[in-house]
Design an enzyme around this catalytic site. Structure first.
Site, PDB file in Angstrom:
ATOM      1  CG  HIS A 128      -0.844   2.192  -4.814  1.00  0.00           C
ATOM      2  ND1 HIS A 128      -1.625   1.378  -6.068  1.00  0.00           N
ATOM      3  CD2 HIS A 128      -2.040   3.161  -4.546  1.00  0.00           C
ATOM      4  CE1 HIS A 128      -2.689   2.266  -6.453  1.00  0.00           C
ATOM      5  NE2 HIS A 128      -2.783   3.266  -5.691  1.00  0.00           N
ATOM      6  CD  GLU A 129      -2.288   5.182  -1.324  1.00  0.00           C
ATOM      7  OE1 GLU A 129      -2.265   6.272  -1.912  1.00  0.00           O
ATOM      8  OE2 GLU A 129      -2.922   4.212  -1.453  1.00  0.00           O
TER       9      GLU A 129
ATOM     10  CB  THR B  82      -0.954   0.050   1.236  1.00  0.00           C
ATOM     11  OG1 THR B  82      -1.792  -1.152   1.239  1.00  0.00           O
ATOM     12  CG2 THR B  82      -1.712   1.132   1.089  1.00  0.00           C
TER      13      THR B  82
ATOM     14  CG  ASP C  80      -0.034  -5.797  -0.470  1.00  0.00           C
ATOM     15  OD1 ASP C  80      -0.518  -4.932  -1.184  1.00  0.00           O
ATOM     16  OD2 ASP C  80       0.523  -5.529   0.677  1.00  0.00           O
TER      17      ASP C  80
ATOM     18  CG  ASP D 136      -1.167   5.545 -16.902  1.00  0.00           C
ATOM     19  OD1 ASP D 136      -0.880   5.801 -18.067  1.00  0.00           O
ATOM     20  OD2 ASP D 136      -0.699   4.443 -16.439  1.00  0.00           O
TER      21      ASP D 136
ATOM     22  CB  THR E  69       0.919   1.954 -17.927  1.00  0.00           C
ATOM     23  OG1 THR E  69       0.477   3.204 -18.231  1.00  0.00           O
ATOM     24  CG2 THR E  69       1.992   1.902 -17.165  1.00  0.00           C
TER      25      THR E  69
HETATM   26 ZN   LIG Z   1      -4.115   4.836  -5.451  1.00  0.00          ZN
END
Ligand SMILES: [Zn+2]
Length: 417
Positions: free
Chosen positions: A226-227, A223, A293, A251, A256
């Protein structure tokens, strides 16, 4: 202050609605950015200006040179009410090492990237260190701990000591990461460049998904990987933060694939047919997806460029920070070793994150007269190893630290003061 009460209401409504459909989703970025844009007209203009800066830098740096990594100092603000929320220093070090390994493409799962995407894998050349020098110049372990006396916190409340949170350290010089028991099943949020007021710029993460943990899906510390991606200018693969999960979003990263699935709660079988949408194969294993994850493996070269552009164009003040000047990271063939702070006067932190588990680690510290003043030895270790040495009662002066990891030896001069 850009965080308005209006945003809180909009964000709550959106979150409330979304949680009916899916409890505890991976990330609150899209909802919060959308609400912020609706609440503050000037934000859209700032985002256009920032996008212009990023795209110009990327065009001029597409043939990026190999270089040593830039290092960003982190301060973790632990906001706790119960003992479980008061995350241990070892857990924090573990999370930091996961973050560094993911950004360096040294995570063990990198070998599982499917052949179709193998040439796109990137080591991002950005690493992170626990701050060793606080804003006032004092030595720190890069962690603040604040008792909250409330059961849980809204994301908007973590940024301020006056609202049961903790005031940021200068966000121009530190990446502030707030760890708390978050309300409404939220697990994480990273502020996009220009999104939040400076005092609220950084990353927020729920304690239950921090580091290696017991969460059924978000248990490997990704997490935070990602953040921090959002903080460094990345969107989700399906769009630009406006929650367009219908193949119309982008994005703004060229390598991607566009997708219309968030992969929330999923772990696609990469040995079977790879998942497809929007006319192409989906990169479900990209760190910016909502995939579990254990099934997140990689950033791409395009994402690397965008993160470097963000760091060097928008967040370049971080590179002037002296917050981590005392960390030593000697190179070893097997992976990453971190020793610090040096000079040290309280606790010396030593950690490794290796490609393969070591069978023997031996740490010896010698005084200058050759006397062995500290010895530690362990066998059959995991790839991650963390050890703390209390030096606060040691005589001031130079020492020599010798760290043997199987056949490799690291020798560092250590100064205790
Ligand atoms: Zn996010």
């Amino acid at each position: 202050m850009l965080i308005s009460a209006k945003r809180c209401l909009i964000a709550y409504c959106l979150l409330h609605f979304s949680f009916i459909a899916a409890a505890q989703q991976r990330c609150s970025f899209d909802e919060i950015l959308k609400a912020d844009i609706e609440a503050e007209e000037a934000l859209s203009h700032r985002l256009v200006t920032i996008e212009d800066q990023l795209s110009k830098w990327i065009v001029n740096h597409e043939r990026i040179q190999e270089r040593s990594a830039y290092t960003i100092p982190i301060v973790f603000h632990i906001l706790w009410n119960t003992t479980a929320e008061n995350i241990s220093t070892e857990q924090i070090q573990t999370q930091l090492d996961i973050l560094n390994k993911d950004y360096a493409a040294k995570n063990t799962e990198i070998e599982q990237v499917p052949g179709i995407f193998a040439s796109l894998v990137a080591a991002v050349d950005i690493q992170f260190c626990l701050a060793q020098i606080a804003p006032d110049g004092s030595v720190t372990d890069g962690i603040t701990r604040t008792r909250t006396f409330v059961d849980s916190l809204d994301i908007d409340n973590v940024y301020s000591s006056a609202a049961d949170g903790q005031d940021a350290w200068d966000p121009a010089l530190y990446l502030n990461i707030w760890v708390a028991n978050l309300k409404n099943n939220q697990v994480g949020f990273g502020s996009y460049p220009g999104q939040n007021a400076q005092e609220a710029d950084g990353v927020v993460i729920d304690y239950s998904v921090f580091g290696i943990n017991d969460h059924p899906r978000l248990n490997l510390g990704r997490t935070l990987t990602h953040e921090v991606g959002h903080y460094l200018g990345l969107f989700h693969p399906w769009g630009d933060g406006l929650f367009n999960i219908n193949c119309s979003g982008d994005d703004r990263v060229s390598d991607t694939p566009i997708q219309d699935n968030t992969y929330a709660g999923q772990c696609p079988d990469l040995a079977a047919n790879l998942p497809e949408s929007c006319g192409s194969t989906d990169m479900s294993m990209n760190f910016m997806n909502y995939t579990n994850d254990e099934c997140l493996f990689m950033f791409t070269k395009g994402q690397k460029l965008r993160m470097l552009a963000t760091l060097l164009e928008i967040r370049s003040s971080l590179l002037t920070s002296s917050g981590c000047q005392n960390i030593v990271q000697p190179q070893v063939d097997k992976g990453i070793v971190s020793i610090g702070p040096n000079p040290v006067n309280g606790t010396l932190y030593i950690s490794t994150f290796l490609e393969q588990a070591a069978t023997n680690i031996e740490l010896t510290i010698y005084a200058m007269n050759g006397k062995n003043v500290y010895h530690f030895e362990a066998t059959d270790l995991a790839t991650y190893f963390s050890h703390l040495v209390a030096v606060d009662k040691w005589a001031s002066g130079p020492y020599v630290l010798v760290l043997n990891i199987d056949q490799e030896q690291i020798v560092e001069k250590l100064l205790v003061y």
